[in-house]
Design a protein around this motif. Structure first.
Motif, mmCIF file in Angstrom:
data_model
loop_
_atom_site.group_PDB
_atom_site.id
_atom_site.type_symbol
_atom_site.label_atom_id
_atom_site.label_comp_id
_atom_site.label_asym_id
_atom_site.label_seq_id
_atom_site.Cartn_x
_atom_site.Cartn_y
_atom_site.Cartn_z
ATOM 1 N N THR A 47 0.835 -1.207 0.000
ATOM 2 C CA THR A 47 0.000 0.000 0.000
ATOM 3 C C THR A 47 0.871 1.259 0.000
ATOM 4 O O THR A 47 1.813 1.369 0.776
ATOM 5 N N ASN A 48 0.555 2.179 -0.896
ATOM 6 C CA ASN A 48 1.228 3.482 -1.002
ATOM 7 C C ASN A 48 2.753 3.385 -1.104
ATOM 8 O O ASN A 48 3.484 4.029 -0.350
ATOM 9 N N ILE A 72 8.638 9.791 -6.264
ATOM 10 C CA ILE A 72 7.372 9.396 -6.883
ATOM 11 C C ILE A 72 6.539 8.597 -5.885
ATOM 12 O O ILE A 72 7.000 7.605 -5.328
ATOM 13 N N GLN A 73 5.314 9.055 -5.668
ATOM 14 C CA GLN A 73 4.417 8.404 -4.704
ATOM 15 C C GLN A 73 3.283 7.708 -5.452
ATOM 16 O O GLN A 73 2.625 8.312 -6.296
ATOM 17 N N LEU A 74 3.093 6.431 -5.165
ATOM 18 C CA LEU A 74 1.962 5.686 -5.689
ATOM 19 C C LEU A 74 0.941 5.563 -4.562
ATOM 20 O O LEU A 74 1.265 5.038 -3.495
ATOM 21 N N LEU A 75 -0.244 6.075 -4.773
ATOM 22 C CA LEU A 75 -1.273 6.085 -3.738
ATOM 23 C C LEU A 75 -2.348 5.066 -4.069
ATOM 24 O O LEU A 75 -3.108 5.224 -5.023
ATOM 25 N N GLY A 76 -2.387 4.021 -3.283
ATOM 26 C CA GLY A 76 -3.301 2.914 -3.505
ATOM 27 C C GLY A 76 -2.568 1.613 -3.246
ATOM 28 O O GLY A 76 -1.463 1.598 -2.695
ATOM 29 N N THR A 77 -3.178 0.521 -3.641
ATOM 30 C CA THR A 77 -2.589 -0.800 -3.426
ATOM 31 C C THR A 77 -2.076 -1.372 -4.743
ATOM 32 O O THR A 77 -2.747 -1.293 -5.770
ATOM 33 N N SER A 89 -6.054 -1.792 -6.575
ATOM 34 C CA SER A 89 -7.207 -1.091 -5.986
ATOM 35 C C SER A 89 -7.999 -0.417 -7.098
ATOM 36 O O SER A 89 -7.480 -0.172 -8.187
ATOM 37 N N GLU A 90 -9.249 -0.106 -6.814
ATOM 38 C CA GLU A 90 -10.129 0.424 -7.853
ATOM 39 C C GLU A 90 -9.777 1.847 -8.267
ATOM 40 O O GLU A 90 -10.037 2.256 -9.394
ATOM 41 N N VAL A 91 -9.214 2.622 -7.348
ATOM 42 C CA VAL A 91 -8.749 3.978 -7.657
ATOM 43 C C VAL A 91 -7.288 4.057 -7.252
ATOM 44 O O VAL A 91 -6.911 3.659 -6.142
ATOM 45 N N PHE A 92 -6.461 4.552 -8.155
ATOM 46 C CA PHE A 92 -5.018 4.562 -7.914
ATOM 47 C C PHE A 92 -4.425 5.854 -8.459
ATOM 48 O O PHE A 92 -4.827 6.336 -9.518
ATOM 49 N N HIS A 93 -3.454 6.426 -7.721
ATOM 50 C CA HIS A 93 -2.841 7.691 -8.121
ATOM 51 C C HIS A 93 -1.321 7.533 -8.265
ATOM 52 O O HIS A 93 -0.668 6.922 -7.412
ATOM 53 N N PHE A 94 -0.792 8.109 -9.332
ATOM 54 C CA PHE A 94 0.657 8.246 -9.522
ATOM 55 C C PHE A 94 0.973 9.728 -9.323
ATOM 56 O O PHE A 94 0.503 10.565 -10.099
ATOM 57 N N PHE A 137 4.665 4.669 -14.514
ATOM 58 C CA PHE A 137 3.256 4.616 -14.913
ATOM 59 C C PHE A 137 3.045 3.594 -16.027
ATOM 60 O O PHE A 137 2.124 2.762 -15.967
ATOM 61 N N LEU A 138 3.897 3.625 -17.044
ATOM 62 C CA LEU A 138 3.760 2.706 -18.165
ATOM 63 C C LEU A 138 3.978 1.262 -17.730
ATOM 64 O O LEU A 138 3.294 0.343 -18.202
ATOM 65 N N ARG A 139 4.930 1.035 -16.822
ATOM 66 C CA ARG A 139 5.192 -0.323 -16.331
ATOM 67 C C ARG A 139 3.960 -0.900 -15.645
ATOM 68 O O ARG A 139 3.583 -2.047 -15.885
ATOM 69 N N VAL A 140 3.336 -0.108 -14.774
ATOM 70 C CA VAL A 140 2.161 -0.597 -14.048
ATOM 71 C C VAL A 140 0.983 -0.788 -15.008
ATOM 72 O O VAL A 140 0.254 -1.789 -14.924
ATOM 73 N N LEU A 141 0.799 0.153 -15.921
ATOM 74 C CA LEU A 141 -0.294 0.060 -16.886
ATOM 75 C C LEU A 141 -0.146 -1.193 -17.749
ATOM 76 O O LEU A 141 -1.085 -1.993 -17.885
ATOM 77 N N VAL A 142 1.029 -1.372 -18.332
ATOM 78 C CA VAL A 142 1.266 -2.515 -19.221
ATOM 79 C C VAL A 142 1.207 -3.832 -18.452
ATOM 80 O O VAL A 142 0.637 -4.819 -18.932
ATOM 81 N N ALA A 143 1.779 -3.871 -17.258
ATOM 82 C CA ALA A 143 1.762 -5.106 -16.460
ATOM 83 C C ALA A 143 0.339 -5.532 -16.144
ATOM 84 O O ALA A 143 -0.007 -6.716 -16.231
#
Length: 222
Positions: free
Chosen positions: A10-11, A17-22, A38-43, A109-115
């Protein structure tokens, strides 16, 4: 011996760079992959923020809202690598080339999106059930795809790069190569061959649009 583990985080924070969410962190030896958890996630990086809304029932990105360089835009219904490509081609970040933290931010961002997208396509990852199929091939494949998407982004953002804007330079950036260097036909083929194999339409993670892009680059550069 290959050792693959997974856990929820989590977070997480990566430098500034902070990732907010799980996220679900999957580790293969020293390689770490992150999937939206998680359903809502912030970069978040400084004033820059990317917010994603993920549908955990049907497993796709309902919305990606981006506030970059004081410009806000939104892309919806991201289910496939083609949709991801559509999003990447719209990204414009003026200070990307001179800011290493911004480079890391976009790549993260691209790594998480593509993964997350490839996890769904490869083995039916479901956020609601927290199913993690521990597959070495998938981990290696999504890493290559992330770099390819970054190459597409850099080719799109070449006007602010300092490189001379030419078709050759755009194609080289897309392949992860330096436009200031010279490459033989053999080197271009060696770069393109594994990518074409990975994204061939008949491959597990194949994609017609990406395959077409790489094939065009190879034909132009060889």
């Amino acid at each position: 011996m290959m050792s693959i583990t997974s856990k929820k985080i989590t977070n997480p924070r990566f430098q500034h760079i902070q990732l907010l969410g799980t996220v679900v962190q999957i580790t293969l030896n020293d390689v770490k992959v992150y999937i939206i958890g998680s359903e809502v996630f912030h970069f978040k990086y400084g004033e820059q923020i990317i917010t994603v809304e993920f549908n955990k029932t049907d497993n796709y990105f309902m919305k990606v809202n981006m506030h970059l360089d004081n410009i806000e835009f939104e892309v919806t219904n991201i289910r496939t690598l083609t949709d991801c490509l559509r999003l990447v081609e719209q990204l414009r970040v003026s200070n990307y080339w001179e800011n290493e933290q911004m480079q890391l931010y976009i790549f993260m961002f691209l790594r998480v999106l593509v993964a997350t997208i490839t996890a769904q396509k490869s083995w039916g990852y479901k956020l609601s059930e927290f199913i993690v199929f521990k597959e070495e091939y998938w981990i290696e494949s999504q890493k290559k795809l992330s770099k390819l998407m970054l190459g597409v982004f850099e080719a799109t953002n070449i006007p602010t790069s300092g490189f001379v804007v030419t078709k050759r330079a755009e194609y080289l950036l897309m392949l992860g190569l330096n436009p200031k260097e010279q490459y033989s036909t053999s080197q271009i083929r060696q770069t393109c061959r594994p990518l074409l194999k990975l994204i061939h339409p008949d491959a597990p993670l194949g994609n017609t649009e990406l395959f077409k892009c790489i094939n065009e680059a190879q034909q132009y550069l060889k």
